[in-house]
Design a protein around this motif. Structure first.
Motif, PDB file in Angstrom:
ATOM      1  N   ARG A  37       0.864  -1.150   0.078  1.00 54.12           N
ATOM      2  CA  ARG A  37      -0.034  -0.020  -0.043  1.00 54.12           C
ATOM      3  C   ARG A  37       0.895   1.122   0.089  1.00 54.12           C
ATOM      4  NH1 ARG A  37      -3.015  -3.597  -0.522  1.00 54.12           N
ATOM      5  NH2 ARG A  37      -5.215  -3.916   0.173  1.00 54.12           N
ATOM      6  N   LEU A  38       0.439   2.310  -0.690  1.00 55.92           N
ATOM      7  CA  LEU A  38       1.111   3.534  -0.657  1.00 55.92           C
ATOM      8  C   LEU A  38       0.807   4.210   0.657  1.00 55.92           C
ATOM      9  CD1 LEU A  38       2.749   5.732  -2.201  1.00 55.92           C
ATOM     10  CD2 LEU A  38       0.770   6.872  -2.978  1.00 55.92           C
ATOM     11  N   TYR A  52      10.886  19.989  -7.118  1.00 56.59           N
ATOM     12  CA  TYR A  52      10.141  19.028  -7.799  1.00 56.59           C
ATOM     13  C   TYR A  52      10.622  17.585  -7.703  1.00 56.59           C
ATOM     14  CZ  TYR A  52       9.092  22.982 -10.775  1.00 56.59           C
ATOM     15  OH  TYR A  52       8.700  24.275 -11.141  1.00 56.59           O
ATOM     16  N   ASN A  53      10.808  17.451  -6.243  1.00 55.92           N
ATOM     17  CA  ASN A  53      11.230  16.031  -5.787  1.00 55.92           C
ATOM     18  C   ASN A  53      10.001  15.643  -4.942  1.00 55.92           C
ATOM     19  OD1 ASN A  53      13.561  15.907  -6.807  1.00 55.92           O
ATOM     20  ND2 ASN A  53      14.826  15.574  -4.937  1.00 55.92           N
ATOM     21  N   VAL A  54       9.548  14.342  -5.167  1.00 54.08           N
ATOM     22  CA  VAL A  54       8.538  13.656  -4.338  1.00 54.08           C
ATOM     23  C   VAL A  54       9.200  12.592  -3.939  1.00 54.08           C
ATOM     24  CG1 VAL A  54       6.340  12.609  -4.734  1.00 54.08           C
ATOM     25  CG2 VAL A  54       6.790  14.703  -5.867  1.00 54.08           C
ATOM     26  N   VAL A  55       8.786  12.259  -2.590  1.00 49.92           N
ATOM     27  CA  VAL A  55       9.074  11.023  -1.806  1.00 49.92           C
ATOM     28  C   VAL A  55       7.982  10.231  -1.436  1.00 49.92           C
ATOM     29  CG1 VAL A  55      10.008  10.306   0.414  1.00 49.92           C
ATOM     30  CG2 VAL A  55      11.054  12.259  -0.661  1.00 49.92           C
ATOM     31  N   THR A  56       7.911   9.009  -2.063  1.00 50.99           N
ATOM     32  CA  THR A  56       6.821   8.223  -1.573  1.00 50.99           C
ATOM     33  C   THR A  56       7.387   7.028  -0.643  1.00 50.99           C
ATOM     34  OG1 THR A  56       7.103   6.919  -3.383  1.00 50.99           O
ATOM     35  CG2 THR A  56       5.620   8.583  -3.811  1.00 50.99           C
ATOM     36  N   TRP A 102      13.442   0.148  17.974  1.00 52.24           N
ATOM     37  CA  TRP A 102      13.049   1.176  18.875  1.00 52.24           C
ATOM     38  C   TRP A 102      11.735   1.898  18.013  1.00 52.24           C
ATOM     39  CZ3 TRP A 102      14.142   5.278  16.150  1.00 52.24           C
ATOM     40  CH2 TRP A 102      15.404   5.310  15.134  1.00 52.24           C
ATOM     41  N   SER A 103      11.653   1.536  16.711  1.00 48.61           N
ATOM     42  CA  SER A 103      10.652   2.509  16.006  1.00 48.61           C
ATOM     43  C   SER A 103       9.254   2.165  16.444  1.00 48.61           C
ATOM     44  CB  SER A 103      10.907   2.236  14.409  1.00 48.61           C
ATOM     45  OG  SER A 103       9.944   2.802  13.501  1.00 48.61           O
ATOM     46  N   PRO A 104       8.437   3.063  16.487  1.00 46.02           N
ATOM     47  CA  PRO A 104       7.113   2.886  16.768  1.00 46.02           C
ATOM     48  C   PRO A 104       6.233   2.162  15.705  1.00 46.02           C
ATOM     49  CG  PRO A 104       7.444   5.334  16.724  1.00 46.02           C
ATOM     50  CD  PRO A 104       8.659   4.646  16.619  1.00 46.02           C
ATOM     51  N   LEU A 105       7.033   2.234  14.360  1.00 43.04           N
ATOM     52  CA  LEU A 105       6.111   1.821  13.307  1.00 43.04           C
ATOM     53  C   LEU A 105       6.786   0.502  13.059  1.00 43.04           C
ATOM     54  CD1 LEU A 105       4.219   2.981  11.224  1.00 43.04           C
ATOM     55  CD2 LEU A 105       6.133   3.694   9.821  1.00 43.04           C
ATOM     56  N   GLN A 106       6.407  -0.571  13.738  1.00 41.33           N
ATOM     57  CA  GLN A 106       6.755  -1.977  13.690  1.00 41.33           C
ATOM     58  C   GLN A 106       5.899  -2.626  12.689  1.00 41.33           C
ATOM     59  OE1 GLN A 106       9.847  -3.436  14.757  1.00 41.33           O
ATOM     60  NE2 GLN A 106      10.125  -1.299  15.453  1.00 41.33           N
ATOM     61  N   GLU A 107       4.702  -2.439  12.770  1.00 44.40           N
ATOM     62  CA  GLU A 107       3.448  -3.077  11.800  1.00 44.40           C
ATOM     63  C   GLU A 107       2.725  -1.862  11.332  1.00 44.40           C
ATOM     64  OE1 GLU A 107       3.288  -5.957  10.983  1.00 44.40           O
ATOM     65  OE2 GLU A 107       5.315  -6.549  11.951  1.00 44.40           O
ATOM     66  N   VAL A 108       1.943  -2.122  10.221  1.00 37.54           N
ATOM     67  CA  VAL A 108       1.092  -1.308   9.332  1.00 37.54           C
ATOM     68  C   VAL A 108      -0.156  -2.302   9.306  1.00 37.54           C
ATOM     69  CG1 VAL A 108       0.537   0.141   7.698  1.00 37.54           C
ATOM     70  CG2 VAL A 108       2.808   0.225   8.758  1.00 37.54           C
ATOM     71  N   ASP A 109      -1.083  -1.743   9.454  1.00 41.69           N
ATOM     72  CA  ASP A 109      -2.378  -2.399   9.128  1.00 41.69           C
ATOM     73  C   ASP A 109      -2.682  -2.369   7.624  1.00 41.69           C
ATOM     74  OD1 ASP A 109      -4.818  -3.670   8.760  1.00 41.69           O
ATOM     75  OD2 ASP A 109      -6.288  -2.246  10.046  1.00 41.69           O
ATOM     76  N   LEU A 110      -2.071  -2.830   6.685  1.00 38.67           N
ATOM     77  CA  LEU A 110      -2.308  -2.610   5.431  1.00 38.67           C
ATOM     78  C   LEU A 110      -3.907  -2.714   4.803  1.00 38.67           C
ATOM     79  CD1 LEU A 110       0.519  -4.654   3.540  1.00 38.67           C
ATOM     80  CD2 LEU A 110       0.552  -2.374   4.357  1.00 38.67           C
ATOM     81  N   ALA A 111      -4.536  -3.473   5.427  1.00 38.40           N
ATOM     82  CA  ALA A 111      -5.965  -3.536   5.187  1.00 38.40           C
ATOM     83  C   ALA A 111      -6.617  -2.483   5.415  1.00 38.40           C
ATOM     84  CB  ALA A 111      -6.722  -4.845   5.576  1.00 38.40           C
ATOM     85  N   GLY A 112      -6.283  -1.604   6.411  1.00 39.75           N
ATOM     86  CA  GLY A 112      -6.892  -0.421   6.913  1.00 39.75           C
ATOM     87  C   GLY A 112      -6.365   0.724   6.196  1.00 39.75           C
ATOM     88  N   LEU A 113      -5.445   0.678   5.447  1.00 42.36           N
ATOM     89  CA  LEU A 113      -4.843   1.909   4.894  1.00 42.36           C
ATOM     90  C   LEU A 113      -5.954   2.267   3.456  1.00 42.36           C
ATOM     91  CD1 LEU A 113      -1.205   1.383   4.611  1.00 42.36           C
ATOM     92  CD2 LEU A 113      -2.484   3.006   5.993  1.00 42.36           C
ATOM     93  N   PRO A 114      -6.344   3.354   3.123  1.00 38.26           N
ATOM     94  CA  PRO A 114      -6.999   3.604   1.988  1.00 38.26           C
ATOM     95  C   PRO A 114      -6.196   3.231   0.877  1.00 38.26           C
ATOM     96  CG  PRO A 114      -6.006   5.813   2.920  1.00 38.26           C
ATOM     97  CD  PRO A 114      -5.546   4.545   3.835  1.00 38.26           C
ATOM     98  N   THR A 115      -7.157   2.921  -0.225  1.00 36.13           N
ATOM     99  CA  THR A 115      -6.576   2.485  -1.570  1.00 36.13           C
ATOM    100  C   THR A 115      -7.091   3.637  -2.601  1.00 36.13           C
ATOM    101  OG1 THR A 115      -8.786   1.287  -2.111  1.00 36.13           O
ATOM    102  CG2 THR A 115      -6.950  -0.007  -1.089  1.00 36.13           C
ATOM    103  N   ALA A 116      -7.410   4.530  -2.256  1.00 30.95           N
ATOM    104  CA  ALA A 116      -7.994   5.693  -3.016  1.00 30.95           C
ATOM    105  C   ALA A 116      -7.628   6.957  -2.382  1.00 30.95           C
ATOM    106  CB  ALA A 116      -9.126   5.710  -3.508  1.00 30.95           C
ATOM    107  N   ALA A 117      -7.168   8.013  -2.992  1.00 30.93           N
ATOM    108  CA  ALA A 117      -6.937   9.336  -2.428  1.00 30.93           C
ATOM    109  C   ALA A 117      -7.915  10.030  -1.873  1.00 30.93           C
ATOM    110  CB  ALA A 117      -6.103  10.425  -3.524  1.00 30.93           C
ATOM    111  N   GLY A 118      -7.994  10.791  -0.914  1.00 25.66           N
ATOM    112  CA  GLY A 118      -9.256  11.519  -0.362  1.00 25.66           C
ATOM    113  C   GLY A 118      -8.535  12.597   0.634  1.00 25.66           C
TER     114      GLY A 118
END
Length: 120
Positions: A37-38, A52-56, A102-118
């Motif tokens: 997921r993005l 004109y640089n974008v980071v994803t 030590w990062s708080p971002l150990q897991e991401v709920d991929l199913a809970g992320l949006p799949t379209a912009a909004g």
């Protein structure tokens, strides 16, 4: 959990087209499988350094999801879209990251992320 960090050097006159392609095409097409997921789309503000640089940042479930994305980009359903994005940028550099213990971002709920912009 893996994170694909990409820096896109966008062609100045094509900045809006690049944004639209990422928002309207890349984000939903990437989400056609469960493993990626993005997560972030960040534009460097003009006047703060490079323009004109974008980071994803793309969240990947695991190494198998990274391999699946690789095949989708190089010889699968995402290849035409990547070719379109390549026409809107000068270059892209990428690195795969793993969270440190030590990062708080150990897991991401991929199913809970949006799949379209909004709005968010």
């Amino acid at each position: 959990m893996l994170f694909l960090h990409e820096t896109h050097e966008v062609a100045g006159r094509r900045e809006e087209a690049f944004d639209a392609a990422m928002r309207d095409h890349w984000m939903p097409e990437l989400a056609r499988t469960d493993g990626a997921r993005l997560l972030y789309f960040l534009r460097h503000a003009h006047g703060t350094g490079v323009s004109y640089n974008v980071v994803t940042v793309t969240a990947l479930r695991d190494g198998a999801a990274w391999e699946e994305l690789h095949h989708r980009v190089h010889d699968g359903d995402l290849r035409p879209l990547v070719e379109r994005l390549d026409g809107l940028r000068h270059d892209v550099t990428a690195k795969v990251l793993t969270p440190l213990p030590w990062s708080p971002l150990q897991e991401v709920d991929l199913a809970g992320l949006p799949t379209a912009a909004g709005a968010h």
